[in-house]
Design an enzyme around this catalytic site. Structure first.
Site, PDB file in Angstrom:
ATOM      1  N   ASP A 178      73.133  58.505 -74.561  1.00  0.00           N
ATOM      2  CA  ASP A 178      72.585  57.911 -73.355  1.00  0.00           C
ATOM      3  C   ASP A 178      71.930  56.576 -73.689  1.00  0.00           C
ATOM      4  OD1 ASP A 178      73.422  60.052 -71.851  1.00  0.00           O
ATOM      5  OD2 ASP A 178      71.611  61.207 -72.362  1.00  0.00           O
ATOM      6  N   HIS A 228      79.070  55.654 -74.252  1.00  0.00           N
ATOM      7  CA  HIS A 228      78.185  56.277 -73.267  1.00  0.00           C
ATOM      8  C   HIS A 228      78.571  57.726 -72.960  1.00  0.00           C
ATOM      9  CE1 HIS A 228      74.918  56.282 -70.598  1.00  0.00           C
ATOM     10  NE2 HIS A 228      75.036  55.068 -70.102  1.00  0.00           N
TER      11      HIS A 228
END
Lengths: 375, 421
Positions: free
Chosen positions: B398, B394
């Site tokens: 995204d 992450h």
């Protein structure tokens, strides 16, 4: 400002060993002694490396590649002079008569060690037969000390000189500046021997200075600077001889840069394969100082393969025997923890000492190391 | 006399070393200074020589094993230097047996076969302890020899003594053992040495999870058409001696997906402060082997056909399971796929193969009634479904990136003809 181009390093012998009529000022037996010293340094290195790898000693520093610098320089000094060495300089002590056994006592930190086991391995100090001040690990701290000692000789009107040796990394230390500055101011009888072996641990010379050489730095301090081929033993000897003469005759200090190459690790703790370019190492291999000196000796009919074999066997037996004896020599006594600092031991230390003796008596001798680094 | 050789600190403060290679064999006679074992530490790989002449009695560590400094790694019989090896004289009695008969003064060290942590003792029977621990032991009346040390080489620390003193007198030993090992022991319990491949896997997993903030997205894919294509491809493959599974189709789809979403293909070069997006797609294929999880890498997936991939995969998987995969074949993945489908599970939260950016988990095929849209209206049919779990770093991508990639993968696999695009 006119750029100062460094001259090529000063040499006495060609790579083939020819010295073109140069008089080294050494008798044949002295030349052989210098050669034997080179071989002893190599044998000592080799044995210490094995001892360290099998955990019998804690630490060692190899000299391979730079032997001619310390032996050449030492040959130009008198026993009455003082040496403030770096940790790749024990060839100087060997040249002036220290025995491998005395050095091995230090490697094992035993009771017969000159420093009674209170110094790190390889950090030799000798009072006899020469003035060999304890090697210090901090970089460049011994340079101002050497200048101070030289200044003292000068004030007392003594005929001695000091030689301070350090690596290329040492030139970046604060001590280097202070020492060279005051050596210049006082015209102190001191020789700064910069053993430029290409590496400060893993930092290459190229990252150490923007100067064209280390020798050129002497100009800023108003002292003499000389660049010499460090693997040519006789060239190092000659450069040192001239510097010693200058110092003794009131001509002041000299910075000698001996250009050489460290053909092994910095110490037993690093892996040179990770940072030393193989090609660079190979290029220096043909300038191996021991082989180079052999070619000179062969040229003056003092050397053949048989001599090498005989001397190698001789020094290896001596170093090996020294290792065995030093290993068997008992550790320093407990009292040495408390001795040699105060003339009269203060009460609180005397009490501590008493308690430790009693405890040792109750529990038996403190156990030897468990394979951990002895510090 | 049997000399116990303890791994020395060969580099000013190294804590452990990996046994790279034994350079001699058990039963060999060695000279002093003769190299015995190659050991790799954080700082260097070095050869460790014999401290004395003698005969190697036994090795206490295996190649590939990481052992702490100070633990015994081999036994050397210094009486038999130069003698013929007794193992041979005794008519091939195994070296291990020899070792068992040789009196050895010290109880199992950190790498001993028993795996039990025993109090560290000197050969004289004295317990190794730091001075403050001895003082506290005297003050509190604790028997040092009963204390299990938690320090290096089992050395007793002050806190060990204090804990022992706190515990009730009757359960002192058990209590302290429990403290040292972190769990109580029962009758049926087994203690398995935590080392080798298992330990490497543990280190890799911890590094991944503690470094990378993972997020996982799951997608259900209708693979009814893919099943048909694969059945035909399987028959074709058999003619060429190639076993065609679903994996090469998935790999092909992943390569196409990564071409569209290159931010998922590569790694983070933290030292340079750069995200490296790779041109090649090198897929690490997590493989279950008798030794544990191994991730061999198939290179240049983007330029290979499904059949080529199938061939390469079969060969690589076979060698991996047999333990014949080379070290360089395990490196340089740019994305990984883990297949738990054959075993079970509806979905998973795969752990990224560090330093990759993402990993795809592939799950089992299930037949279920599904709604199919036709010109005549919606119909219920028997369809086949497969779940895909995608874990993404992450820091670098995204949630939407991961979801888009997975949606595209679904699009490709639901209409496998698109894989030819």
């Amino acid at each position: 400002m006119t750029p100062i181009s460094p001259p090529e390093p000063f040499t006495v012998t060609t790579l083939e060993g020819a010295a073109a009529g140069h008089d080294p000022g050494l008798q044949p037996d002295e030349l052989i002694h210098a050669y034997r010293t080179l071989l002893t340094v190599r044998a000592f290195d080799e044995v210490c490396m094995k001892l360290q790898r099998s955990g019998r000693i804690g630490f060692s520093i190899p000299n391979r590649g730079i032997e001619a610098v310390s032996v050449g320089a030492a040959s130009a000094l008198d026993k009455s002079d003082w040496i403030f060495p770096s940790y790749r300089d024990f060839g100087m002590a060997l040249y002036h008569g220290v025995r491998p056994l005395e050095m091995m006592h230090n490697m094992f930190g035993n009771g017969a060690d000159a420093a009674k086991g209170r110094q790190m391995s390889v950090h030799f100090s000798f009072v006899e037969p020469l003035h060999f001040v304890s090697i210090s690990s901090p970089i460049g701290t011994h340079l101002p000390q050497a200048v101070g000692a030289a200044r003292a000789f000068q004030m007392r009107g003594e005929d001695r000189v000091c030689l301070a040796s350090f690596g290329d990394g040492g030139t970046s230390s604060l001590g280097f500046h202070s020492a060279l500055n005051f050596a210049g101011v006082w015209r102190a009888p001191v020789i700064f021997l910069c053993q430029n072996n290409g590496w400060a641990i893993s930092c290459p010379s190229a990252k150490q200075t923007a100067s064209e050489s280390y020798a050129v730095k002497a100009q800023a301090y108003g002292i003499e600077g000389v660049l010499v081929e460090g693997n040519d033993l006789l060239a190092v000897r000659e450069a040192t001889r001239q510097a010693v003469e200058r110092a003794r005759s009131g001509g002041g200090a000299t910075l000698i840069e001996a250009r050489t190459y460290r053909m092994g690790g910095h110490s037993t703790s690093d892996d040179p394969k990770r940072y030393v370019p193989a090609a660079e190492l190979e290029a220096w291999e043909c300038k191996d100082p021991v082989r180079w000196f052999e070619r000179y000796l062969a040229g003056v009919e003092l050397w053949d393969e048989g001599l090498r074999e005989r001397l190698e066997a001789e020094v290896m037996a001596e170093v090996d025997g020294a290792a065995k004896e030093a290993e068997q020599t008992p550790a320093p006594g407990l009292e040495t923890i408390f001795s040699d600092v105060y003339r009269d031991l203060p009460t609180h230390l005397r009490r501590q000492g008493q308690e430790s003796f009693e405890m040792a008596q109750r529990l038996g001798d403190p156990a030897a190391g468990d394979g951990a680094f002895p510090l | 006399m049997t000399l116990e050789f303890k791994l020395p600190d060969i580099g000013e403060g190294t804590a452990e070393g990996e046994i790279v290679k034994w350079l001699v064999s058990v039963g060999d006679t060695v000279a002093e200074h003769q190299p015995v074992v190659e050991v790799m530490t954080d700082k260097a790989t070095v050869e460790i020589p014999a401290p004395a002449p003698g005969r190697i009695v036994s090795f206490l560590a295996e190649e590939g094993e990481t052992v702490p400094v100070g633990s015994v790694i081999f036994h050397l019989d210094t009486d038999s230097a130069g003698d013929p090896a007794p193992a041979e004289a005794a008519g091939g009695e195994s070296a291990r047996t020899q070792a068992a008969h040789t009196p050895v003064a010290v109880v199992a060290g950190p790498s001993g076969d028993s795996g039990v942590v025993a109090p560290a003792r000197k050969p004289t029977g004295r317990t190794l302890a730091v001075p403050s621990a001895r003082r506290v032991a005297r003050e509190l009346g604790v028997d040092l020899s009963q204390v299990v040390g938690s320090g290096r080489n089992g050395i007793v620390r002050r806190v060990d003594v204090e804990q022992m003193a706190k515990a009730g007198a009757g359960e002192q030993v058990a209590q302290s053992c429990a403290t040292a090992s972190g769990a109580a022991s029962g009758a049926g319990d087994q203690r398995i040495p935590f080392r080798g491949v298992r330990r490497k896997i543990a280190e890799a997993m911890s590094r991944s999870v503690y470094t990378i903030p993972h997020f996982t997205v799951v997608e259900e894919v209708d693979i009814t058409d893919l099943v048909t294509v694969r059945t035909k491809a399987k028959a074709l493959g058999e003619e060429q001696g190639i076993k065609v599974t679903f994996m090469p189709f998935i790999m092909k789809a992943v390569a196409l997906g990564l071409a569209r979403h290159p931010m998922l293909n590569g790694h983070l070069d933290e030292e340079a402060g750069e995200i490296v997006q790779r041109g090649d797609v090198n897929l690490g294929i997590a493989t279950d082997t008798p030794n544990g999880l191994i991730v061999p890498v198939v290179r240049g997936v983007q330029s290979q056909t499904v059949m080529q991939l199938a061939g390469q995969l079969g060969e690589l998987a076979e060698r991996t399971r047999a333990g014949r995969v080379k070290a360089e074949e395990l490196r340089d993945s740019t994305f990984s796929i883990t297949n738990a489908g054959a075993i079970g599970g509806t979905l998973a939260t795969p752990i990224i193969n560090f330093p990759d950016i993402a990993i795809l988990g592939v799950h089992r095929i299930v037949k279920r009634p599904g709604v199919v849209e036709t010109p005549e209206g919606d119909k219920i049919e028997v369809r086949q479904y497969m779940n895909f779990s995608l874990s993404v770093d992450h820091r670098l991508a995204d949630g939407a990136d991961g979801a888009r990639f997975l949606a595209y993968l679904r699009q490709l696999l639901e209409a496998p003809g698109l894989l030819a695009l």
